[in-house]
Write a protein that holds these residues in place. Structure first.
Motif, PDB file in Angstrom:
ATOM      1  N   ARG A 167       0.820  -1.215   0.000  1.00 36.68           N
ATOM      2  CA  ARG A 167       0.000   0.000   0.000  1.00 36.68           C
ATOM      3  C   ARG A 167       0.853   1.263   0.000  1.00 36.68           C
ATOM      4  O   ARG A 167       0.551   2.234  -0.702  1.00 36.68           O
ATOM      5  CB  ARG A 167      -0.939   0.005   1.210  1.00 36.68           C
ATOM      6  CG  ARG A 167      -1.928   1.171   1.168  1.00 36.68           C
ATOM      7  CD  ARG A 167      -2.716   1.316   2.458  1.00 36.68           C
ATOM      8  NE  ARG A 167      -3.728   2.350   2.336  1.00 36.68           N
ATOM      9  CZ  ARG A 167      -3.483   3.656   2.417  1.00 36.68           C
ATOM     10  NH1 ARG A 167      -2.235   4.087   2.606  1.00 36.68           N
ATOM     11  NH2 ARG A 167      -4.460   4.534   2.300  1.00 36.68           N
ATOM     12  N   HIS A 168       1.927   1.284   0.796  1.00 36.97           N
ATOM     13  CA  HIS A 168       2.726   2.514   0.892  1.00 36.97           C
ATOM     14  C   HIS A 168       3.411   2.836  -0.436  1.00 36.97           C
ATOM     15  O   HIS A 168       3.614   4.010  -0.763  1.00 36.97           O
ATOM     16  CB  HIS A 168       3.760   2.410   2.026  1.00 36.97           C
ATOM     17  CG  HIS A 168       4.928   1.513   1.725  1.00 36.97           C
ATOM     18  ND1 HIS A 168       4.878   0.140   1.886  1.00 36.97           N
ATOM     19  CD2 HIS A 168       6.183   1.794   1.249  1.00 36.97           C
ATOM     20  CE1 HIS A 168       6.041  -0.382   1.532  1.00 36.97           C
ATOM     21  NE2 HIS A 168       6.847   0.588   1.146  1.00 36.97           N
ATOM     22  N   VAL A 169       3.743   1.806  -1.218  1.00 34.11           N
ATOM     23  CA  VAL A 169       4.345   2.035  -2.538  1.00 34.11           C
ATOM     24  C   VAL A 169       3.313   2.658  -3.475  1.00 34.11           C
ATOM     25  O   VAL A 169       3.599   3.621  -4.202  1.00 34.11           O
ATOM     26  CB  VAL A 169       4.881   0.712  -3.126  1.00 34.11           C
ATOM     27  CG1 VAL A 169       5.318   0.901  -4.580  1.00 34.11           C
ATOM     28  CG2 VAL A 169       6.043   0.193  -2.284  1.00 34.11           C
ATOM     29  N   GLU A 175       0.656   9.755  -5.145  1.00 30.24           N
ATOM     30  CA  GLU A 175       0.912  11.134  -4.707  1.00 30.24           C
ATOM     31  C   GLU A 175       1.769  11.879  -5.734  1.00 30.24           C
ATOM     32  O   GLU A 175       1.489  13.031  -6.086  1.00 30.24           O
ATOM     33  CB  GLU A 175       1.608  11.138  -3.341  1.00 30.24           C
ATOM     34  CG  GLU A 175       1.848  12.530  -2.787  1.00 30.24           C
ATOM     35  CD  GLU A 175       2.479  12.502  -1.408  1.00 30.24           C
ATOM     36  OE1 GLU A 175       2.450  13.552  -0.734  1.00 30.24           O
ATOM     37  OE2 GLU A 175       2.999  11.450  -0.999  1.00 30.24           O
ATOM     38  N   LYS A 176       2.805  11.209  -6.229  1.00 34.36           N
ATOM     39  CA  LYS A 176       3.683  11.823  -7.230  1.00 34.36           C
ATOM     40  C   LYS A 176       2.937  12.041  -8.545  1.00 34.36           C
ATOM     41  O   LYS A 176       3.058  13.116  -9.168  1.00 34.36           O
ATOM     42  CB  LYS A 176       4.905  10.923  -7.445  1.00 34.36           C
ATOM     43  CG  LYS A 176       5.898  11.454  -8.471  1.00 34.36           C
ATOM     44  CD  LYS A 176       6.577  12.720  -8.000  1.00 34.36           C
ATOM     45  CE  LYS A 176       7.688  13.133  -8.962  1.00 34.36           C
ATOM     46  NZ  LYS A 176       8.340  14.402  -8.546  1.00 34.36           N
ATOM     47  N   VAL A 177       2.177  11.043  -8.981  1.00 35.42           N
ATOM     48  CA  VAL A 177       1.432  11.144 -10.238  1.00 35.42           C
ATOM     49  C   VAL A 177       0.492  12.330 -10.221  1.00 35.42           C
ATOM     50  O   VAL A 177       0.469  13.158 -11.158  1.00 35.42           O
ATOM     51  CB  VAL A 177       0.645   9.843 -10.508  1.00 35.42           C
ATOM     52  CG1 VAL A 177      -0.432  10.068 -11.583  1.00 35.42           C
ATOM     53  CG2 VAL A 177       1.577   8.730 -10.952  1.00 35.42           C
ATOM     54  N   ILE A 181       0.297  15.793 -12.425  1.00 35.39           N
ATOM     55  CA  ILE A 181      -0.907  16.138 -13.188  1.00 35.39           C
ATOM     56  C   ILE A 181      -1.409  17.532 -12.813  1.00 35.39           C
ATOM     57  O   ILE A 181      -1.719  18.351 -13.694  1.00 35.39           O
ATOM     58  CB  ILE A 181      -2.009  15.087 -12.954  1.00 35.39           C
ATOM     59  CG1 ILE A 181      -1.635  13.761 -13.621  1.00 35.39           C
ATOM     60  CG2 ILE A 181      -3.356  15.579 -13.498  1.00 35.39           C
ATOM     61  CD1 ILE A 181      -2.592  12.619 -13.318  1.00 35.39           C
ATOM     62  N   LYS A 182      -1.465  17.800 -11.544  1.00 32.05           N
ATOM     63  CA  LYS A 182      -1.990  19.088 -11.059  1.00 32.05           C
ATOM     64  C   LYS A 182      -1.194  20.258 -11.623  1.00 32.05           C
ATOM     65  O   LYS A 182      -1.757  21.314 -11.943  1.00 32.05           O
ATOM     66  CB  LYS A 182      -1.948  19.113  -9.529  1.00 32.05           C
ATOM     67  CG  LYS A 182      -2.486  20.406  -8.915  1.00 32.05           C
ATOM     68  CD  LYS A 182      -2.421  20.344  -7.398  1.00 32.05           C
ATOM     69  CE  LYS A 182      -2.932  21.653  -6.788  1.00 32.05           C
ATOM     70  NZ  LYS A 182      -2.851  21.604  -5.286  1.00 32.05           N
ATOM     71  N   GLN A 204      -8.686   9.091  -1.410  1.00 28.72           N
ATOM     72  CA  GLN A 204      -7.619  10.064  -1.159  1.00 28.72           C
ATOM     73  C   GLN A 204      -7.183  10.792  -2.429  1.00 28.72           C
ATOM     74  O   GLN A 204      -6.722  11.937  -2.361  1.00 28.72           O
ATOM     75  CB  GLN A 204      -6.420   9.341  -0.531  1.00 28.72           C
ATOM     76  CG  GLN A 204      -5.301  10.238  -0.047  1.00 28.72           C
ATOM     77  CD  GLN A 204      -4.215   9.435   0.663  1.00 28.72           C
ATOM     78  OE1 GLN A 204      -4.436   8.303   1.109  1.00 28.72           O
ATOM     79  NE2 GLN A 204      -3.045  10.014   0.761  1.00 28.72           N
ATOM     80  N   TYR A 205      -7.333  10.119  -3.585  1.00 29.59           N
ATOM     81  CA  TYR A 205      -6.867  10.688  -4.843  1.00 29.59           C
ATOM     82  C   TYR A 205      -8.016  10.765  -5.849  1.00 29.59           C
ATOM     83  O   TYR A 205      -8.915   9.924  -5.835  1.00 29.59           O
ATOM     84  CB  TYR A 205      -5.728   9.841  -5.415  1.00 29.59           C
ATOM     85  CG  TYR A 205      -4.510   9.808  -4.518  1.00 29.59           C
ATOM     86  CD1 TYR A 205      -3.610  10.866  -4.502  1.00 29.59           C
ATOM     87  CD2 TYR A 205      -4.281   8.723  -3.668  1.00 29.59           C
ATOM     88  CE1 TYR A 205      -2.499  10.847  -3.661  1.00 29.59           C
ATOM     89  CE2 TYR A 205      -3.176   8.694  -2.825  1.00 29.59           C
ATOM     90  CZ  TYR A 205      -2.288   9.759  -2.829  1.00 29.59           C
ATOM     91  OH  TYR A 205      -1.203   9.749  -1.997  1.00 29.59           O
ATOM     92  N   PRO A 206      -7.983  11.765  -6.750  1.00 28.09           N
ATOM     93  CA  PRO A 206      -9.093  11.950  -7.708  1.00 28.09           C
ATOM     94  C   PRO A 206      -9.042  10.982  -8.890  1.00 28.09           C
ATOM     95  O   PRO A 206      -9.010  11.383 -10.058  1.00 28.09           O
ATOM     96  CB  PRO A 206      -8.917  13.403  -8.155  1.00 28.09           C
ATOM     97  CG  PRO A 206      -7.440  13.645  -8.062  1.00 28.09           C
ATOM     98  CD  PRO A 206      -6.997  12.868  -6.837  1.00 28.09           C
ATOM     99  N   ILE A 207      -9.028   9.707  -8.583  1.00 29.21           N
ATOM    100  CA  ILE A 207      -9.028   8.661  -9.609  1.00 29.21           C
ATOM    101  C   ILE A 207     -10.429   8.557 -10.202  1.00 29.21           C
ATOM    102  O   ILE A 207     -11.415   8.478  -9.471  1.00 29.21           O
ATOM    103  CB  ILE A 207      -8.581   7.321  -9.004  1.00 29.21           C
ATOM    104  CG1 ILE A 207      -7.108   7.417  -8.562  1.00 29.21           C
ATOM    105  CG2 ILE A 207      -8.771   6.177  -9.981  1.00 29.21           C
ATOM    106  CD1 ILE A 207      -6.626   6.240  -7.737  1.00 29.21           C
TER     107      ILE A 207
END
Length: 305
Positions: A167-169, A175-177, A181-182, A204-207
């Motif tokens: 999960r941490h990977v 987070e980097k991706v 993008i932002k 947590q992420y806008p997937i």
């Protein structure tokens, strides 16, 4: 921002009927699932269809896929397809891994394949470029900077290589991706996560969308998915200390109530894998719907304030 869940894998008849009747979404592998795809089409399926090239499966089996034949098949079936993955390049060896040089070569080949396919497809906007865990982030940046001859940006990309990663990977990767993008020229690009339905990360992420076969595998292994965690319920696994039969009565009551909300009994789930697989599908769809509702409420509050 809504979220779309795509059920992947080969489901049992009960889950098939539920997906078709409720117009939920399906992901198929071009390599393995063409007959199942055709069965859904013949039933007049009205959900969204996503076809993956099956490149990773082919790589693990030492097979190859013809990109031209894949393009022809996509064009023949384009009216049924909402999204489809490109034929990406998988580097190295499954046992010994890949060198940094092999990863870079594969990243370049994946991008070249994307451009090759895009020019030859009836609906190029439905094709997803795939960026993988471990590839240099310059490949992602390049895809986000790219525009076609009409000045249009890539509308949808996919993230691959997260299956089996801790999960941490996955968290660090995502987070980097999304940071890239932002701050890119294409901040509104939609993102699909291949084989990743960890709802703690999805929240947590806008997937935009994701797929998984875990609903099938977890059920086949004797377990059900719940908000209380994955619980072994099969009569074949009573020796497991986590089995429901070892749960204190005071803690079992809310679990039984939860199971009942989906229209099942514990007896059904303990006896038949088909029931567990259907239960898991219903559970995952409910989580998906909840995620969409949370995002809509968040966006509404932002507009107000």
């Amino acid at each position: 921002m809504s979220f779309e869940l795509y059920f992947a894998g080969s489901p049992v008849p009960e889950a098939d009927e539920w997906i078709i009747s409720n117009k939920h979404n399906r992901l198929y592998s071009y390599l393995n699932d063409k007959s199942s795809f055709r069965r859904y089409i013949n039933r007049g399926f009205e959900g969204k269809m996503f076809v993956d090239s099956g490149a990773f499966s082919a790589w693990t089996k030492g097979h190859s896929i013809s990109v031209k034949q894949y393009i022809d098949w996509l064009n023949e079936n384009s009216k049924y397809l909402h999204l489809f993955g490109q034929l990406d390049s998988i580097p190295g060896d499954r046992i010994f891994g890949a060198s940094a040089e092999e990863v870079c070569r594969a990243g370049s080949a994946t991008w070249d394949n994307y451009l090759f396919m895009r020019k030859r497809l009836k609906t190029p906007e439905s094709l997803l470029y795939t960026f993988h865990v471990g590839e240099p982030f310059r490949f992602l940046q390049n895809a986000l900077d790219w525009i076609d001859d009409n000045g249009k940006k890539i509308p949808y990309i996919a993230l691959g290589g997260m299956v089996g990663k801790p999960r941490h990977v996955r968290d660090i990767f995502l987070e980097k991706v999304f940071s890239i993008i932002k701050n890119s020229n294409n901040p509104d690009v939609q993102v699909h996560a291949f084989g990743m339905t960890d709802f703690s990360l999805l929240s947590q992420y806008p997937i935009s969308s994701a797929d998984s076969t875990s609903w099938i595998m977890v059920g086949a292994m004797g377990n059900i998915m719940t908000d209380f965690g994955v619980i072994p319920v099969s009569n074949n696994y009573k020796g497991d200390p986590q089995h429901f039969s070892h749960i204190p009565a005071s803690q079992l009551s809310p679990i039984l109530e939860y199971i009942g909300e989906f229209g099942f009994t514990l007896e059904e789930l303990s006896e038949t894998p088909n029931s567990r697989i259907l239960f898991n599908a219903m559970y995952m769809q409910k989580k998906s719907d909840s995620l969409t509702n949370i995002r809509k409420k968040t966006m509404f509050r932002k507009k107000l304030f």
